[in-house]
Structures are given as C-alpha cells and as structure tokens.
Design a protein around this motif. Sequence first.
Motif, PDB file in Angstrom:
ATOM      1  N   MET A   1       0.839  -1.198   0.000  1.00  0.00           N
ATOM      2  CA  MET A   1       0.000   0.000   0.000  1.00  0.00           C
ATOM      3  C   MET A   1       0.877   1.252   0.000  1.00  0.00           C
ATOM      4  N   THR A   2       0.350   2.305  -0.539  1.00  0.00           N
ATOM      5  CA  THR A   2       1.037   3.592  -0.553  1.00  0.00           C
ATOM      6  C   THR A   2       0.960   4.235   0.821  1.00  0.00           C
ATOM      7  N   ALA A   3       2.074   4.796   1.279  1.00  0.00           N
ATOM      8  CA  ALA A   3       2.084   5.528   2.550  1.00  0.00           C
ATOM      9  C   ALA A   3       1.510   6.925   2.332  1.00  0.00           C
ATOM     10  N   PHE A   4       0.951   7.490   3.384  1.00  0.00           N
ATOM     11  CA  PHE A   4       0.403   8.847   3.335  1.00  0.00           C
ATOM     12  C   PHE A   4       0.990   9.678   4.461  1.00  0.00           C
ATOM     13  N   SER A   5       1.401  10.901   4.113  1.00  0.00           N
ATOM     14  CA  SER A   5       2.004  11.812   5.075  1.00  0.00           C
ATOM     15  C   SER A   5       1.426  13.205   4.892  1.00  0.00           C
ATOM     16  N   VAL A   6       1.883  14.143   5.726  1.00  0.00           N
ATOM     17  CA  VAL A   6       1.307  15.488   5.747  1.00  0.00           C
ATOM     18  C   VAL A   6       2.419  16.529   5.679  1.00  0.00           C
ATOM     19  N   LEU A   7       2.236  17.515   4.815  1.00  0.00           N
ATOM     20  CA  LEU A   7       3.061  18.723   4.786  1.00  0.00           C
ATOM     21  C   LEU A   7       2.205  19.882   5.261  1.00  0.00           C
ATOM     22  N   ASP A   8       2.665  20.571   6.300  1.00  0.00           N
ATOM     23  CA  ASP A   8       1.910  21.709   6.825  1.00  0.00           C
ATOM     24  C   ASP A   8       2.762  22.966   6.730  1.00  0.00           C
ATOM     25  N   LEU A   9       2.187  24.049   6.244  1.00  0.00           N
ATOM     26  CA  LEU A   9       2.930  25.298   6.085  1.00  0.00           C
ATOM     27  C   LEU A   9       2.778  26.218   7.286  1.00  0.00           C
ATOM     28  N   SER A  10       2.208  25.696   8.371  1.00  0.00           N
ATOM     29  CA  SER A  10       2.061  26.464   9.608  1.00  0.00           C
ATOM     30  C   SER A  10       1.484  27.852   9.331  1.00  0.00           C
ATOM     31  N   PRO A  11       0.274  27.894   8.752  1.00  0.00           N
ATOM     32  CA  PRO A  11      -0.266  29.192   8.325  1.00  0.00           C
ATOM     33  C   PRO A  11      -0.625  30.104   9.497  1.00  0.00           C
ATOM     34  N   ILE A  12      -0.401  31.397   9.282  1.00  0.00           N
ATOM     35  CA  ILE A  12      -0.889  32.437  10.188  1.00  0.00           C
ATOM     36  C   ILE A  12      -2.116  33.036   9.525  1.00  0.00           C
ATOM     37  N   VAL A  13      -3.262  32.903  10.153  1.00  0.00           N
ATOM     38  CA  VAL A  13      -4.504  33.330   9.520  1.00  0.00           C
ATOM     39  C   VAL A  13      -4.743  34.815   9.748  1.00  0.00           C
ATOM     40  N   GLU A  14      -5.511  35.392   8.853  1.00  0.00           N
ATOM     41  CA  GLU A  14      -5.920  36.787   9.003  1.00  0.00           C
ATOM     42  C   GLU A  14      -6.668  36.947  10.331  1.00  0.00           C
ATOM     43  N   GLY A  15      -6.228  37.904  11.140  1.00  0.00           N
ATOM     44  CA  GLY A  15      -6.805  38.087  12.462  1.00  0.00           C
ATOM     45  C   GLY A  15      -6.106  37.297  13.546  1.00  0.00           C
ATOM     46  N   GLY A  16      -5.157  36.446  13.151  1.00  0.00           N
ATOM     47  CA  GLY A  16      -4.400  35.654  14.113  1.00  0.00           C
ATOM     48  C   GLY A  16      -2.968  36.138  14.213  1.00  0.00           C
ATOM     49  N   ASP A  17      -2.139  35.357  14.914  1.00  0.00           N
ATOM     50  CA  ASP A  17      -0.725  35.709  15.063  1.00  0.00           C
ATOM     51  C   ASP A  17       0.114  34.437  15.013  1.00  0.00           C
ATOM     52  N   ALA A  18       1.436  34.601  15.129  1.00  0.00           N
ATOM     53  CA  ALA A  18       2.336  33.460  15.007  1.00  0.00           C
ATOM     54  C   ALA A  18       2.086  32.430  16.105  1.00  0.00           C
ATOM     55  N   ARG A  19       1.808  32.879  17.322  1.00  0.00           N
ATOM     56  CA  ARG A  19       1.548  31.927  18.410  1.00  0.00           C
ATOM     57  C   ARG A  19       0.355  31.031  18.053  1.00  0.00           C
ATOM     58  N   ARG A  20      -0.709  31.630  17.579  1.00  0.00           N
ATOM     59  CA  ARG A  20      -1.871  30.828  17.190  1.00  0.00           C
ATOM     60  C   ARG A  20      -1.507  29.865  16.073  1.00  0.00           C
ATOM     61  N   GLY A  21      -0.758  30.342  15.079  1.00  0.00           N
ATOM     62  CA  GLY A  21      -0.369  29.481  13.971  1.00  0.00           C
ATOM     63  C   GLY A  21       0.431  28.279  14.430  1.00  0.00           C
ATOM     64  N   LEU A  22       1.377  28.496  15.330  1.00  0.00           N
ATOM     65  CA  LEU A  22       2.224  27.412  15.803  1.00  0.00           C
ATOM     66  C   LEU A  22       1.448  26.432  16.684  1.00  0.00           C
ATOM     67  N   LEU A  23       0.561  26.944  17.516  1.00  0.00           N
ATOM     68  CA  LEU A  23      -0.254  26.056  18.347  1.00  0.00           C
ATOM     69  C   LEU A  23      -1.207  25.231  17.489  1.00  0.00           C
ATOM     70  N   GLU A  24      -1.740  25.853  16.436  1.00  0.00           N
ATOM     71  CA  GLU A  24      -2.637  25.106  15.550  1.00  0.00           C
ATOM     72  C   GLU A  24      -1.876  24.059  14.749  1.00  0.00           C
TER      73      GLU A  24
END
Length: 328
Positions: A1-24
């Motif tokens: 079977m094919t393995a599946f993984s995740v790439l996350d760009l650690s987004p900072i959303v409009e109205g948020g900040d870096a702390r929120r982005g990193l915690l999310e």
Amino acid sequence: MTAFSVLDLSPIVEGGDARRGLLETTAFAQAADRLGFTRFWVAEHHNMPGIASAATAVVIGQIAGATRRIRVGSGGIMLPNHAPLVVAEQFGTLEALYPGRIDLGLGRAPGTDGETARALRRYFEAADQFPRDVMELQAFLDDPVEGQRVTAWPGAGSKTPIWLLGSSLFSAELAAHLGLPFAFASHFAPELLLQALQSYRAGFRASKTLDRPYAVAAINVFAADSDAEAQRLSTSMQQAFAAVVTGKPGRLKPPVDDIASVLDARQLAAVNSRLTYAAIGGPERVRAKLAEFIALTGVDEVMVTGMIHDLDARVRSLEVTAAAAEGL
C-alpha cells in the motif's frame, strides 16, 4: 500500500498571530499522529507574513515533543541558507531527543527573495554549492572517521535520514546519484512532476542507506463532508497562491463562496495551474482523485497538504483524507 504523510505550512490566519499558527500546527500534527499518517513535515520560509515555520528546527522539536509515534521533519530546510555543520548539530540534537522519528528534507532554493537572502547573510550563488553541501552534511551525520578535525556534536553517528526535495530535474538527478529518497513539490510546481520521477528512477544508484528508489509527491487536498464545502475551503489557498503570484503575500484569508468574486481571470489562471494535482471534494471524490494520482505517478508515498483557514476544518479534512486513503 502507498504511505500517506502530511506537509503543513504552519499558516498564520488573518486576524491571528504566530503563536496561534504554531499552536494550531501542533494540534494538527497531533491529529495526523492519531490518524496514522507516516510523517509530518514543516517548511522553511522567510519574510512570509502568513507562515510561522521560519525557525524550522525549533518547530520540529515542538511538534515531536507533542506527538507520540509519527515521524517529524523538514519539507524542507533550505540548505543554501545554512552552514552544513549547523544543520547537522540541529538535527543531531532533534534525533538525540526523539530517536528514530526525525527526517531532514533539504531544498536547494533559498526560500525567499534576494534582499531577505542577504539579510540571512547567504547569497543565491550558494545554491550552486548544493551538491557539495549535501555531501558535507551527510559526512557530519555519519560516523566520524579517524583524523576528522571538525565533528558535529550532537549529530555525528546519528545517521538522521536525509531527503532531497525539488520542483525541477536538478534535485531528482542529484537524489538519484547519491542514492537518497526524493520528494517532488507538485503541490505548487506540477509541471515537471512526471519527468522528474522518471529521471530519478532511471538514474538511481543504490547507496548504503537506500537500495531502491523511494519517491514521494505532494498533492493539495481539501476534503470535507460534501464537495461544495471542500471547494469553499480551498478558496483560502487559492487566495494565498494569488497573493504570492502578485508579490503580495499575506496572512491566510477566510474562505469565500465565489472565488471569481475576489480574483481576476489572470489570477485564476495562475492559481488553477498550481492546482493541477489536487483532490477537492467529499469522501468519494477525494478517494478517486488520490487513487488517480497514485496510478499516474506510482509513488511510494503521497504527501498531502492544503492551507485551510479554520483548524477544525483542517482536522476534519485530514480525517476524511485518512478514511479515503485506506487501502489505496
């Protein structure tokens, strides 16, 4: 079977900040861990107000400490920005803290613009030294040899797995030459995907770490309980792509009901070209698209990514994806 993984760009959303982005990002990684994904990678970007993972090794340590079994790594570290010794020390430290769970993915691009590269005290011509720097980094992570004057402590003997990442033929050919696993960035640069995979497989030379080619390709995935909701979620990333294309990157915007109401025809064309490989929809559509992608590429592992504004929707997308991918 094919393995599946995740790439996350650690987004900072409009109205948020870096702390929120990193915690999310941390919470998102915990969901990936719970759902059985193979690895979770974050990427190095600089001077990008919507991405929180510039200090990539630090973020990897945070994620690894908050998860149990999933491999955690870089997708990638932009090696022209760093001395190989420093990278070996950083990832040797991570490997010492989280043995058997750390990946070191390397990219050749600076991951930024010329002015920011100068602020990093690195220069674009450093990319020309990429093959040499990769081999130097390999040596620092390998067992020390007699007479070696400079040793990475921690790092030496850790044999932290090195991956080469790319969006062109250069890294595919280098990964083949060095006998390293290869990951292609088809989530934003799809044009050369099939040619790069063919080049990598045809030129692969077995190494002491890998006896056969191991290829990964990234695909944008926006999954939801319905096709309509998934399409709506994808508009945040479409807006982000358009902002980068126009040279005005910013924080991740909320989704919209009609993307044509906020992007013009030229922007939409540019965005759609980047979404050549995408699975956007409910469970059945996502499963069909993932199966189609695997059949087309023959990759050993699929790396799913997708910048979704709301954390709960991001996690739900991952849940739907995990269920859709089962057995593929």
